[in-house]
Write an enzyme that holds these catalytic residues in place. Structure first.
Site, mmCIF file in Angstrom:
data_model
loop_
_atom_site.group_PDB
_atom_site.id
_atom_site.type_symbol
_atom_site.label_atom_id
_atom_site.label_comp_id
_atom_site.label_asym_id
_atom_site.label_seq_id
_atom_site.Cartn_x
_atom_site.Cartn_y
_atom_site.Cartn_z
ATOM 1 C CB ALA A 24 30.560 20.236 -2.083
ATOM 2 C CG ASN A 30 22.956 9.612 -1.324
ATOM 3 O OD1 ASN A 30 23.934 9.146 -1.902
ATOM 4 N ND2 ASN A 30 22.819 10.896 -1.061
ATOM 5 C CB CYS A 81 26.290 11.858 -1.403
ATOM 6 S SG CYS A 81 26.897 13.524 -1.083
ATOM 7 N N GLY A 139 17.499 16.585 -12.815
ATOM 8 C CA GLY A 139 17.970 17.400 -11.696
ATOM 9 C C GLY A 139 18.456 18.759 -12.153
HETATM 10 C C1 LIG Z 1 22.530 20.660 -5.768
HETATM 11 C C2 LIG Z 1 22.426 19.161 -5.859
HETATM 12 C C3 LIG Z 1 22.062 18.428 -4.735
HETATM 13 C C4 LIG Z 1 21.974 17.023 -4.811
HETATM 14 N N1 LIG Z 1 21.594 16.328 -3.690
HETATM 15 C C5 LIG Z 1 21.468 14.975 -3.770
HETATM 16 C C6 LIG Z 1 21.020 14.225 -2.641
HETATM 17 O O1 LIG Z 1 20.705 14.754 -1.572
HETATM 18 N N2 LIG Z 1 20.932 12.870 -2.763
HETATM 19 C C7 LIG Z 1 21.242 12.207 -3.937
HETATM 20 O O2 LIG Z 1 21.126 10.976 -4.004
HETATM 21 N N3 LIG Z 1 21.633 12.899 -5.036
HETATM 22 C C8 LIG Z 1 21.757 14.254 -4.978
HETATM 23 N N4 LIG Z 1 22.151 14.953 -6.091
HETATM 24 C C9 LIG Z 1 22.459 14.220 -7.330
HETATM 25 C C10 LIG Z 1 21.280 14.212 -8.313
HETATM 26 O O3 LIG Z 1 20.154 13.572 -7.761
HETATM 27 C C11 LIG Z 1 21.673 13.516 -9.638
HETATM 28 O O4 LIG Z 1 22.022 12.175 -9.397
HETATM 29 C C12 LIG Z 1 22.851 14.201 -10.341
HETATM 30 O O5 LIG Z 1 22.776 15.595 -10.171
HETATM 31 C C13 LIG Z 1 22.916 13.878 -11.827
HETATM 32 O O6 LIG Z 1 21.734 14.263 -12.493
HETATM 33 P P1 LIG Z 1 21.559 15.684 -13.252
HETATM 34 O O7 LIG Z 1 22.725 15.826 -14.186
HETATM 35 O O8 LIG Z 1 20.231 15.585 -13.947
HETATM 36 O O9 LIG Z 1 21.549 16.732 -12.189
HETATM 37 C C14 LIG Z 1 22.251 16.360 -6.042
HETATM 38 C C15 LIG Z 1 22.606 17.111 -7.171
HETATM 39 C C16 LIG Z 1 22.698 18.491 -7.106
HETATM 40 C C17 LIG Z 1 23.074 19.255 -8.350
#
Ligand SMILES: Cc1cc2nc3c(=O)[nH]c(=O)nc-3n(C[C@H](O)[C@H](O)[C@H](O)COP(=O)(O)O)c2cc1C
Length: 306
Positions: free
Chosen positions: A70, A124, A127, A260
């Protein structure tokens, strides 16, 4: 050798591996590094109207099957963003993620992004841990539809609509995104971490978003449901750490994938590892191009009347 190029909306990408929003993409320098290390495209950290510091620490907590975060959408705000990216050489391969609390905010941000020379935005709408934006906006089917329709009407941008899995019916949100060029599935899942000895929450905001390997089955289900019901172009994201994970998403209808949390376990080699693996899989399974496997399991199921 099989072709791994792909097309998302009108965007032709040399390879389907994209950096997800929020990880290693806070600066133009880190974005260039991903592109030069083999990413087909990148999505920026989400940008809002004004600068935000984000939440106090702790903002990240590791769990066995992934990550809780978060961070609170820290970002430089659109003015500073535009300034930083003035002479950026890779605008066509960079998708600018934006967040807002109203239709007007989304439109304002989109117009600024377009005026700065970019041609794609990722919205987005998902979130899970900041009041008044993200999934609070993105759970409202009518609002999602209005945001997308207004951006389409007032810009020439390609729109990627990033949806929240924190709803019972993601297909309705996908249908509300009809005018979007692509859907991005999924953002993080609302979650809590507990520290038993301090008896404190793992994150300062209490509730955060869960990402990483543990959420892959949820993301696969979202891709499957939405592809089956809409046939729209989908970018799959959630728990992808290997090329095998990527193939699973393609078979269920994704045309590209985002990575990510995997960067917690791996380094920039992840791009070439996933690309090489996809290539070898296509060759060994007798497919000449990536497109040949997109959605095949869903199409098969439909033919069988499942
Ligand atoms: C530390 C962190 C910051 C993130 N910041 C954003 C963000 O600013 N905008 C967004 O759309 N998704 C954000 N996400 C979500 C990722 O883009 C992604 O949708 C989500 O983590 C699932 O993919 P993953 O399992 O490969 O990480 C963030 C995820 C993490 C872990």
């Amino acid at each position: 050798m099989a072709s791994i190029s792909t097309k998302v909306g009108n965007f032709s990408i040399e390879n389907p591996v994209i950096l997800a929003s929020g990880i290693l993409d806070e600066t133009s320098g880190s974005i260039l590094r991903s592109l030069r290390s083999g990413a087909g495209a990148v999505v920026t950290k989400s940008i809002g109207i004004s600068e935000r510091a984000g939440y106090p620490t702790p903002v990240i907590s590791e769990v066995k099957t992934g990550l809780l975060n978060a961070v609170g959408l820290p970002n430089p705000g659109i003015d500073n963003f535009v300034e930083e990216y003035k002479d950026f050489p890779e605008k066509k391969r960079t998708v600018v993620s934006i967040f807002g609390g109203s239709v007007e905010e989304f439109v304002t941000l989109s117009r600024r992004v377009e005026a700065a020379g970019f041609d794609k935005v990722e919205l987005n709408l998902s979130c899970p841990h900041v009041q008044g934006v993200g999934s609070e906006v993105g759970q409202d089917v009518d609002l999602v539809e209005e945001i997308i329709n207004e951006i389409k009407r007032r810009t020439n941008l390609q729109i990627w609509s990033k949806l929240t899995p924190n709803v019972t019916d993601i297909v309705s949100l996908a249908k509300a995104s009809e005018k979007a060029d692509a859907l991005v599935l999924i953002n993080t899942i609302r979650a809590i971490g507990v520290e038993i000895y301090s008896r404190k929450f793992a994150l300062s905001n209490v509730v955060g978003g869960y990402s990483g390997p543990g959420i892959k089955p949820v993301a696969l289900r979202a891709v499957y449901d939405v592809y089956k019901e809409t046939g729209k172009d989908i970018v799959g994201v959630g728990g992808i750490t290997t090329w095998e994970d990527a193939i699973e998403f393609f078979l269920l209808g994704a045309r590209a994938i985002q990575v990510g949390t995997a960067f917690l376990y791996d380094d920039y080699r992840i791009y070439s590892d996933i690309k090489d693996g996809i290539n070898k899989y296509l060759d060994s399974e007798g497919f000449s191009k990536l497109e040949d496997i997109v959605g095949v399991m869903v199409n098969n199921a439909a033919r069988k009347g499942d």
